[in-house]
Design a protein around this motif. Structure first.
Motif, PDB file in Angstrom:
ATOM      1  N   TYR A  38       0.794  -1.191   0.118  1.00 59.61           N
ATOM      2  CA  TYR A  38      -0.006   0.057  -0.011  1.00 59.61           C
ATOM      3  C   TYR A  38       0.840   1.185   0.040  1.00 59.61           C
ATOM      4  CZ  TYR A  38      -4.000  -2.617   1.061  1.00 59.61           C
ATOM      5  OH  TYR A  38      -5.028  -3.848   0.913  1.00 59.61           O
ATOM      6  N   PHE A  39       2.157   1.280   0.288  1.00 63.38           N
ATOM      7  CA  PHE A  39       3.024   2.413   0.409  1.00 63.38           C
ATOM      8  C   PHE A  39       4.150   2.390  -0.376  1.00 63.38           C
ATOM      9  CE2 PHE A  39       1.049   1.199   4.558  1.00 63.38           C
ATOM     10  CZ  PHE A  39       0.436   2.504   4.937  1.00 63.38           C
ATOM     11  N   SER A  40       4.647   3.631  -0.648  1.00 61.14           N
ATOM     12  CA  SER A  40       5.864   3.750  -1.716  1.00 61.14           C
ATOM     13  C   SER A  40       7.033   3.838  -0.916  1.00 61.14           C
ATOM     14  CB  SER A  40       5.597   4.973  -2.424  1.00 61.14           C
ATOM     15  OG  SER A  40       5.462   6.010  -1.740  1.00 61.14           O
ATOM     16  N   PHE A  41       7.188   3.541   0.278  1.00 60.98           N
ATOM     17  CA  PHE A  41       8.586   3.482   0.973  1.00 60.98           C
ATOM     18  C   PHE A  41       9.036   2.168   1.187  1.00 60.98           C
ATOM     19  CE2 PHE A  41       4.977   4.289   4.506  1.00 60.98           C
ATOM     20  CZ  PHE A  41       5.107   3.023   5.002  1.00 60.98           C
ATOM     21  N   LEU A  46       8.833   0.964   6.873  1.00 60.43           N
ATOM     22  CA  LEU A  46       7.642   0.064   7.351  1.00 60.43           C
ATOM     23  C   LEU A  46       8.108  -0.571   8.900  1.00 60.43           C
ATOM     24  CD1 LEU A  46       4.484  -0.981   7.162  1.00 60.43           C
ATOM     25  CD2 LEU A  46       5.734  -3.030   5.959  1.00 60.43           C
ATOM     26  N   SER A  47       9.088  -1.106   8.829  1.00 57.47           N
ATOM     27  CA  SER A  47       9.615  -1.957  10.219  1.00 57.47           C
ATOM     28  C   SER A  47       9.613  -0.551  11.155  1.00 57.47           C
ATOM     29  CB  SER A  47      10.924  -2.501  10.064  1.00 57.47           C
ATOM     30  OG  SER A  47      10.944  -3.600   9.058  1.00 57.47           O
ATOM     31  N   HIS A  48      10.111   0.546  10.718  1.00 57.63           N
ATOM     32  CA  HIS A  48      10.268   1.584  11.780  1.00 57.63           C
ATOM     33  C   HIS A  48       8.731   1.752  12.364  1.00 57.63           C
ATOM     34  CE1 HIS A  48      10.789   5.143  13.725  1.00 57.63           C
ATOM     35  NE2 HIS A  48      10.117   5.978  12.907  1.00 57.63           N
ATOM     36  N   HIS A  49       7.913   2.125  11.401  1.00 62.45           N
ATOM     37  CA  HIS A  49       6.644   2.371  11.675  1.00 62.45           C
ATOM     38  C   HIS A  49       5.811   1.414  12.463  1.00 62.45           C
ATOM     39  CE1 HIS A  49       6.406   5.999   9.518  1.00 62.45           C
ATOM     40  NE2 HIS A  49       6.702   5.506   8.323  1.00 62.45           N
ATOM     41  N   MET A  50       6.281   0.129  12.163  1.00 63.77           N
ATOM     42  CA  MET A  50       5.537  -1.087  13.040  1.00 63.77           C
ATOM     43  C   MET A  50       6.131  -1.025  14.456  1.00 63.77           C
ATOM     44  SD  MET A  50       3.463  -1.833  10.922  1.00 63.77           S
ATOM     45  CE  MET A  50       2.448  -2.928  11.813  1.00 63.77           C
ATOM     46  N   LYS A  51       7.433  -0.744  14.563  1.00 64.86           N
ATOM     47  CA  LYS A  51       8.194  -0.796  15.770  1.00 64.86           C
ATOM     48  C   LYS A  51       7.381   0.391  16.810  1.00 64.86           C
ATOM     49  CE  LYS A  51      12.521  -0.505  17.963  1.00 64.86           C
ATOM     50  NZ  LYS A  51      12.097  -0.282  19.383  1.00 64.86           N
ATOM     51  N   VAL A  52       7.400   1.468  16.202  1.00 65.00           N
ATOM     52  CA  VAL A  52       6.486   2.438  16.967  1.00 65.00           C
ATOM     53  C   VAL A  52       5.172   2.076  17.531  1.00 65.00           C
ATOM     54  CG1 VAL A  52       5.804   5.065  16.721  1.00 65.00           C
ATOM     55  CG2 VAL A  52       8.125   4.460  15.913  1.00 65.00           C
ATOM     56  N   LEU A  53       4.425   1.490  16.477  1.00 68.10           N
ATOM     57  CA  LEU A  53       2.965   1.182  16.817  1.00 68.10           C
ATOM     58  C   LEU A  53       3.136   0.088  17.807  1.00 68.10           C
ATOM     59  CD1 LEU A  53       1.483   1.127  13.344  1.00 68.10           C
ATOM     60  CD2 LEU A  53       1.072   2.837  15.047  1.00 68.10           C
ATOM     61  N   LYS A  54       4.060  -1.008  17.811  1.00 68.59           N
ATOM     62  CA  LYS A  54       4.153  -1.952  18.930  1.00 68.59           C
ATOM     63  C   LYS A  54       4.592  -1.507  20.043  1.00 68.59           C
ATOM     64  CE  LYS A  54       6.964  -4.506  16.500  1.00 68.59           C
ATOM     65  NZ  LYS A  54       7.961  -5.953  16.248  1.00 68.59           N
TER      66      LYS A  54
END
Length: 105
Positions: A38-41, A46-54
């Motif tokens: 879904y993303f262009s990054f 994505l791993s960084h964003h998921m780590k922040v969310l987790k």
């Protein structure tokens, strides 16, 4: 949940990519590889964003083979929603009464 905790959650979801990730996960558990479509990054982003969310308990994850599967933490999101809803209601006692023992202005 106190104001500091609520503020931290709002900072995390203020990022539009993380907010979109949460929205995608509202459809159900998803693999990181599916989210990445879904993303262009890049995958590291994505791993960084998921780590922040987790780290903020907004999502949970489990490993299945070599896949990381993510899902919303509905309990935490319900607490955030409840807190924000209270800000938008005439709740009793009013915070002004509690703090100043006076009248809200």
């Amino acid at each position: 949940m106190n104001y500091k905790e609520t503020s931290q959650y709002l900072k995390v979801i203020a990022d539009s990519n993380r907010l979109e990730i949460l929205d995608l996960l509202s459809c159900g558990e998803q693999c990181a590889c599916d989210l990445l479509e879904y993303f262009s990054f890049s995958q590291p982003t994505l791993s960084h964003h998921m780590k922040v969310l987790k780290d903020n308990n907004l999502v949970t994850y489990r490993k299945e083979g070599n896949k990381n599967l993510y899902k919303l933490n509905h309990d935490v999101l319900a607490d955030i929603t409840k807190r924000l809803t209270l800000l938008n209601t005439n709740n009793m006692p009013c915070i002004c009464d509690v703090i100043t023992k006076g009248e809200c202005n």
